[in-house]
Write an enzyme that holds these catalytic residues in place. Structure first.
Site, PDB file in Angstrom:
ATOM      1  N   SER A  44      51.608  29.776  -6.471  1.00  0.00           N
ATOM      2  CA  SER A  44      52.081  28.396  -6.414  1.00  0.00           C
ATOM      3  C   SER A  44      53.500  28.344  -5.849  1.00  0.00           C
ATOM      4  CB  SER A  44      51.975  27.759  -7.798  1.00  0.00           C
ATOM      5  OG  SER A  44      51.956  26.353  -7.719  1.00  0.00           O
ATOM      6  N   ASP A 168      45.063  26.317  -6.705  1.00  0.00           N
ATOM      7  CA  ASP A 168      46.264  26.968  -7.215  1.00  0.00           C
ATOM      8  C   ASP A 168      45.927  28.223  -8.028  1.00  0.00           C
ATOM      9  OD1 ASP A 168      48.606  27.562  -8.856  1.00  0.00           O
ATOM     10  OD2 ASP A 168      49.360  25.593  -8.292  1.00  0.00           O
TER      11      ASP A 168
END
Length: 291
Positions: A44, A168
């Site tokens: 991320s 993610d």
């Protein structure tokens, strides 16, 4: 004091939205103590920061500081409630487009868009929505890989990349310790920024709620994996900044996060003494004592 870390040294950069600003202070402290990476893996926002670190390890703290000074919520998570509803109605799976984040990444990389052009081996961790397994992207186009690693479910759209639908990596590997070991690291330096202690208040919006509960599970993953890894290799787990009411969508505390992370990491590195495999530091500070 410069800890004696066997190489290759893997820098592990975790996710945490706007809390990723703290990694700038951590990197500055590490550089001043002569601790440099041989490889980098990120999830991320950690993949955003990590790509810049892998591109130019020597100048990364300064370059990232400039990027974070210009980072705003409106730029990364554009649009108010009406725009979010419109995006949700159109895209059905997310509240924000990832175009603003793509611009930040592209500008930060200065036109570099291939893993092969980075100075250090770098891996961006995402999750394959078809298999439910984490994947580490190490070759090909950089920007799509980082966007995939940053595609927070419900917040950003998934990324279709090389035949996979990716989200993610924080869902399963917010602190990608196993992935760094798989890349060959013999010691780990962990830059985690998503401690639950940063969210002491009840979230007020859908996006904040999604991130709040994701953050709780993310810390559990980090705690479990770091305990296992430290049995075989030394793990420097840098302290985050002091607890404060900052959510991963709040970019108004960047300077404070950088400064406090730098101070905490400097104090930690000044005194830490690495003597073989083991855990030096701890996710979110030392475990709480049972009364």
């Amino acid at each position: 004091m410069t800890p004696d870390l066997p190489g290759p040294v893997g820098f592990v950069l975790g996710g945490g939205g706007s809390l990723g600003a703290g990694q700038v202070g951590m990197l500055r402290a590490l550089a001043e103590h002569g601790i440099a990476p041989d490889l980098v893996v990120g999830t991320s926002v950690g993949s955003v920061n990590g790509s810049l670190l892998a591109l130019d390890p020597d100048k990364a703290p300064e370059r990232l500081a400039l990027i974070w000074e210009r980072m705003t919520r409106a730029r990364v998570f554009p649009g108010g409630p009406i725009a979010q509803l419109r995006t949700l109605r159109t895209g059905k799976t997310h509240l924000f487009p990832n175009t603003g984040l793509a611009d930040v990444i592209s500008q930060g990389l200065g036109g570099v868009d291939d893993f092969a052009d980075l100075r250090l081996p770098f891996g961006a961790v995402a999750v394959d929505s078809m298999t439910g397994q984490p994947v580490i992207i190490r070759t090909g186009a950089l920007v799509p890989a980082i966007l995939a690693s940053s595609a927070i479910p419900g917040v950003y759209p998934p990324v279709h990349h090389e035949g996979r639908v990716l989200y993610d990596g924080g869902v399963l590997a917010n602190v990608p310790i196993r992935q760094a070991l798989a890349m060959g690291a013999k010691s780990l330096v962990v830059l985690d920024c998503a401690f639950p202690g940063h969210l002491p208040t009840v979230p007020q919006t859908l996006a904040e709620t999604l991130l709040f509960w994701a953050t709780l599970s993310m810390r559990n993953q980090a705690v479990l994996e770091v305990e296992l890894a430290s049995a075989d290799v030394p793990v420097l787990y840098l302290p985050g900044p002091p607890v404060q009411p900052v959510t991963p969508l709040d970019f108004s505390h960047t300077a404070e996060l950088v400064a406090s992370s730098y101070a905490a990491s400097t104090a930690f590195l000044d005194t830490v003494d690495v003597d073989g495999p083991g855990l030096y530091g701890y996710p979110g500070g030392p475990p709480a004592e049972t009364p």
